[in-house]
Design a protein around this motif. Structure first.
Motif, PDB file in Angstrom:
ATOM      1  N   THR A  13     -12.498   2.378   7.494  1.00 55.18           N
ATOM      2  CA  THR A  13     -12.196   3.776   7.172  1.00 55.18           C
ATOM      3  C   THR A  13     -10.741   3.871   6.713  1.00 55.18           C
ATOM      4  O   THR A  13      -9.883   3.077   7.127  1.00 55.18           O
ATOM      5  CB  THR A  13     -12.432   4.708   8.378  1.00 55.18           C
ATOM      6  OG1 THR A  13     -11.520   4.367   9.421  1.00 55.18           O
ATOM      7  CG2 THR A  13     -13.861   4.629   8.867  1.00 55.18           C
ATOM      8  N   GLY A  14     -10.478   4.821   5.828  1.00 54.49           N
ATOM      9  CA  GLY A  14      -9.125   4.919   5.275  1.00 54.49           C
ATOM     10  C   GLY A  14      -8.755   3.688   4.468  1.00 54.49           C
ATOM     11  O   GLY A  14      -7.606   3.253   4.453  1.00 54.49           O
ATOM     12  N   GLY A  15      -9.757   3.131   3.784  1.00 55.27           N
ATOM     13  CA  GLY A  15      -9.551   1.851   3.108  1.00 55.27           C
ATOM     14  C   GLY A  15      -9.148   1.947   1.647  1.00 55.27           C
ATOM     15  O   GLY A  15      -9.080   0.932   0.950  1.00 55.27           O
ATOM     16  N   VAL A  60     -15.536  10.093   2.836  1.00 53.35           N
ATOM     17  CA  VAL A  60     -15.771  10.579   4.199  1.00 53.35           C
ATOM     18  C   VAL A  60     -14.551  11.359   4.662  1.00 53.35           C
ATOM     19  O   VAL A  60     -13.424  11.049   4.275  1.00 53.35           O
ATOM     20  CB  VAL A  60     -16.049   9.417   5.192  1.00 53.35           C
ATOM     21  CG1 VAL A  60     -14.796   8.594   5.493  1.00 53.35           C
ATOM     22  CG2 VAL A  60     -16.600   9.960   6.515  1.00 53.35           C
ATOM     23  N   ASP A  61     -14.805  12.383   5.466  1.00 55.52           N
ATOM     24  CA  ASP A  61     -13.738  13.000   6.240  1.00 55.52           C
ATOM     25  C   ASP A  61     -14.057  12.692   7.693  1.00 55.52           C
ATOM     26  O   ASP A  61     -14.987  13.257   8.275  1.00 55.52           O
ATOM     27  CB  ASP A  61     -13.697  14.514   6.009  1.00 55.52           C
ATOM     28  CG  ASP A  61     -12.621  15.193   6.850  1.00 55.52           C
ATOM     29  OD1 ASP A  61     -11.953  14.499   7.652  1.00 55.52           O
ATOM     30  OD2 ASP A  61     -12.446  16.415   6.699  1.00 55.52           O
ATOM     31  N   VAL A  62     -13.284  11.787   8.286  1.00 55.67           N
ATOM     32  CA  VAL A  62     -13.625  11.336   9.641  1.00 55.67           C
ATOM     33  C   VAL A  62     -13.498  12.461  10.668  1.00 55.67           C
ATOM     34  O   VAL A  62     -14.012  12.341  11.789  1.00 55.67           O
ATOM     35  CB  VAL A  62     -12.788  10.114  10.084  1.00 55.67           C
ATOM     36  CG1 VAL A  62     -13.021   8.919   9.175  1.00 55.67           C
ATOM     37  CG2 VAL A  62     -11.308  10.450  10.205  1.00 55.67           C
ATOM     38  N   ALA A 140      -4.325   1.686  16.582  1.00 55.00           N
ATOM     39  CA  ALA A 140      -3.398   2.475  17.397  1.00 55.00           C
ATOM     40  C   ALA A 140      -2.026   2.462  16.724  1.00 55.00           C
ATOM     41  O   ALA A 140      -1.929   2.427  15.490  1.00 55.00           O
ATOM     42  CB  ALA A 140      -3.354   1.899  18.808  1.00 55.00           C
ATOM     43  N   SER A 141      -0.971   2.482  17.509  1.00 56.25           N
ATOM     44  CA  SER A 141       0.377   2.492  16.940  1.00 56.25           C
ATOM     45  C   SER A 141       1.397   2.286  18.055  1.00 56.25           C
ATOM     46  O   SER A 141       1.154   2.686  19.199  1.00 56.25           O
ATOM     47  CB  SER A 141       0.664   3.834  16.263  1.00 56.25           C
ATOM     48  OG  SER A 141       2.031   3.921  15.888  1.00 56.25           O
ATOM     49  N   LEU A 142       2.536   1.714  17.699  1.00 59.30           N
ATOM     50  CA  LEU A 142       3.634   1.645  18.673  1.00 59.30           C
ATOM     51  C   LEU A 142       4.070   3.045  19.086  1.00 59.30           C
ATOM     52  O   LEU A 142       4.582   3.242  20.184  1.00 59.30           O
ATOM     53  CB  LEU A 142       4.808   0.847  18.082  1.00 59.30           C
ATOM     54  CG  LEU A 142       4.800  -0.648  18.396  1.00 59.30           C
ATOM     55  CD1 LEU A 142       5.077  -0.878  19.884  1.00 59.30           C
ATOM     56  CD2 LEU A 142       3.479  -1.314  18.043  1.00 59.30           C
ATOM     57  N   ALA A 186       6.274  -0.779  12.440  1.00 58.28           N
ATOM     58  CA  ALA A 186       6.671  -0.121  11.187  1.00 58.28           C
ATOM     59  C   ALA A 186       6.174  -0.958  10.010  1.00 58.28           C
ATOM     60  O   ALA A 186       6.631  -2.080   9.798  1.00 58.28           O
ATOM     61  CB  ALA A 186       8.184   0.017  11.142  1.00 58.28           C
ATOM     62  N   ILE A 187       5.223  -0.404   9.268  1.00 54.10           N
ATOM     63  CA  ILE A 187       4.600  -1.133   8.155  1.00 54.10           C
ATOM     64  C   ILE A 187       4.877  -0.359   6.864  1.00 54.10           C
ATOM     65  O   ILE A 187       4.738   0.870   6.829  1.00 54.10           O
ATOM     66  CB  ILE A 187       3.074  -1.263   8.374  1.00 54.10           C
ATOM     67  CG1 ILE A 187       2.767  -1.830   9.769  1.00 54.10           C
ATOM     68  CG2 ILE A 187       2.443  -2.122   7.283  1.00 54.10           C
ATOM     69  CD1 ILE A 187       3.332  -3.197  10.058  1.00 54.10           C
ATOM     70  N   GLU A 188       5.199  -1.097   5.831  1.00 53.95           N
ATOM     71  CA  GLU A 188       5.592  -0.467   4.559  1.00 53.95           C
ATOM     72  C   GLU A 188       4.362   0.046   3.819  1.00 53.95           C
ATOM     73  O   GLU A 188       3.707  -0.694   3.092  1.00 53.95           O
ATOM     74  CB  GLU A 188       6.346  -1.504   3.721  1.00 53.95           C
ATOM     75  CG  GLU A 188       7.238  -0.930   2.663  1.00 53.95           C
ATOM     76  CD  GLU A 188       8.358  -0.037   3.213  1.00 53.95           C
ATOM     77  OE1 GLU A 188       8.187   1.191   3.136  1.00 53.95           O
ATOM     78  OE2 GLU A 188       9.363  -0.564   3.691  1.00 53.95           O
ATOM     79  N   ASP A 190       2.250   4.144   2.474  1.00 57.31           N
ATOM     80  CA  ASP A 190       2.515   5.537   2.114  1.00 57.31           C
ATOM     81  C   ASP A 190       2.763   6.425   3.333  1.00 57.31           C
ATOM     82  O   ASP A 190       3.553   7.352   3.277  1.00 57.31           O
ATOM     83  CB  ASP A 190       1.340   6.091   1.292  1.00 57.31           C
ATOM     84  CG  ASP A 190       1.325   5.493  -0.096  1.00 57.31           C
ATOM     85  OD1 ASP A 190       2.227   5.811  -0.876  1.00 57.31           O
ATOM     86  OD2 ASP A 190       0.428   4.694  -0.390  1.00 57.31           O
ATOM     87  N   ILE A 191       2.068   6.158   4.434  1.00 57.10           N
ATOM     88  CA  ILE A 191       2.265   6.985   5.631  1.00 57.10           C
ATOM     89  C   ILE A 191       3.714   6.824   6.130  1.00 57.10           C
ATOM     90  O   ILE A 191       4.318   7.770   6.635  1.00 57.10           O
ATOM     91  CB  ILE A 191       1.236   6.620   6.738  1.00 57.10           C
ATOM     92  CG1 ILE A 191       0.851   7.844   7.556  1.00 57.10           C
ATOM     93  CG2 ILE A 191       1.726   5.569   7.689  1.00 57.10           C
ATOM     94  CD1 ILE A 191      -0.303   7.591   8.545  1.00 57.10           C
ATOM     95  N   ALA A 192       4.254   5.617   5.985  1.00 57.88           N
ATOM     96  CA  ALA A 192       5.644   5.384   6.419  1.00 57.88           C
ATOM     97  C   ALA A 192       6.616   6.176   5.545  1.00 57.88           C
ATOM     98  O   ALA A 192       7.669   6.620   6.014  1.00 57.88           O
ATOM     99  CB  ALA A 192       5.960   3.887   6.379  1.00 57.88           C
TER     100      ALA A 192
END
Ligand SMILES: NC(=O)c1ccc[n+]([C@@H]2O[C@H](COP(=O)([O-])OP(=O)(O)OC[C@H]3O[C@@H](n4cnc5c(N)ncnc54)[C@H](O)[C@@H]3O)[C@@H](O)[C@H]2O)c1
Length: 262
Positions: A13-15, A60-62, A140-142, A186-188, A190-192
């Motif tokens: 998802t979100g791919g 899809v809209d999750v 998840a996320s830090l 922290a990943i480079e 668009d969300i970042a």
């Protein structure tokens, strides 16, 4: 080419971009049949087309239960099964706690926690129906592990997802469904760009032992491991892929310390 996911049907998802797209590419390289599902329908279809005939692109809209149901029905109609879920669709915001509006809170939890729950539940039910086990990796996320500026809603959603993963691991083990979290630092992507201003970037530069942002491909490599047979006894775990950010303590330059000691 090691074919570690040969023949598996893998939903990302979100791919359409970012971590999800890099992971979809990595799954396809390992011979999985990949479904890319994203709010950005054209993006999902283009991304799937770039992976070849075995891949499928879906809108899809999750956060919408009917949309999640339709996505799963479309995958079952085409492939008959879902073996792997990379539960990745997410949105971010950088909003101080005092300024977080209820509608922002609900929107972020609706996608990042409730949406992830609905997709995971729908996929797990299909895995149980087929009866051959499966792999679920929740993203998840830090930010779900540490208090950070601006992460009231986002961090709470990701912390909730970590706990949901543990419950799923307990309840789905009898069905041979492996469930784990993958927590990017922290990943480079668009969300970042939305969540990290210059001050945030400078702070990360000081706080990450490896002194750089990660790449989507570095998350994808960890995802392949978690979805492969090599990780069959890794269960209910959170794998942080963060350049050491979570585990770092006091960091200083050894020569500066020597000067002070001298
Ligand atoms: N980039 C980072 O630094 C970082 C760090 C920790 C965790 N994450 C998590 O990794 C995941 C992917 O992040 P990314 O950096 O690749 O982000 P991104 O913004 O580049 O990609 C996210 C994708 O999700 C899709 N999406 C958004 N809302 C959706 C919805 N309601 N339904 C379906 N698809 C939707 C978007 O269209 C987009 O294609 C997210 O869950 C994010 O929270 C990212």
């Amino acid at each position: 080419m090691t074919r570690r996911l040969d023949g598996k049907v893998a939903l990302v998802t979100g791919g359409a971009r970012g971590i999800g797209y890099a992971t979809a590419q990595a799954f396809a390289r390992e011979w999985a049949r990949v479904v890319i599902a994203d709010l950005n329908v054209a993006g999902a279809q283009d991304a799937a087309a770039s992976l070849g005939e075995q891949a499928m692109g879906l809108g899809v809209d999750v956060a919408d239960p009917a949309s999640v149901t339709a996505m799963i029905e479309a995958i079952i109609a085409r492939f008959g099964r879902i073996d792997i879920l990379f539960n990745n669709a997410g949105i971010g915001a950088n909003t101080p706690f005092l300024e977080t509006r209820l509608e922002d809170w609900n929107r972020i939890l609706g996608v990042n926690l409730t949406g992830a729950f609905m997709v995971a539940q729908g996929c797990a039910r299909e895995m149980v129906r087929v009866g051959e086990g499966g792999k679920i990796v929740n993203i998840a996320s830090l930010s779900g592990q540490r208090g950070a500026n601006g992460r009231a809603a986002y961090g709470s959603a990701k912390a909730g997802l970590e706990l949901l993963t543990k419950v799923m691991a307990v309840e789905l083990a009898p069905y041979r469904i492996n469930v784990n979290n993958l927590a990017p630092g922290a990943i480079e992507t668009d969300i970042a760009k939305v969540m990290h201003d210059e001050a945030t970037r400078a702070a990360y530069g000081r706080l990450i032992p490896m002194t750089r942002y990660g790449t989507p491909e570095e998350i994808a490599d960890a995802a392949v491991f978690l979805c492969s047979d090599e990780a069959r006894y890794v269960h209910g775990h959170t794998l942080n892929v963060d350049g050491g950010f979570r585990e770092a303590g006091l960091m200083f330059k050894p020569d500066a310390a020597m000067q002070r000691a001298g």
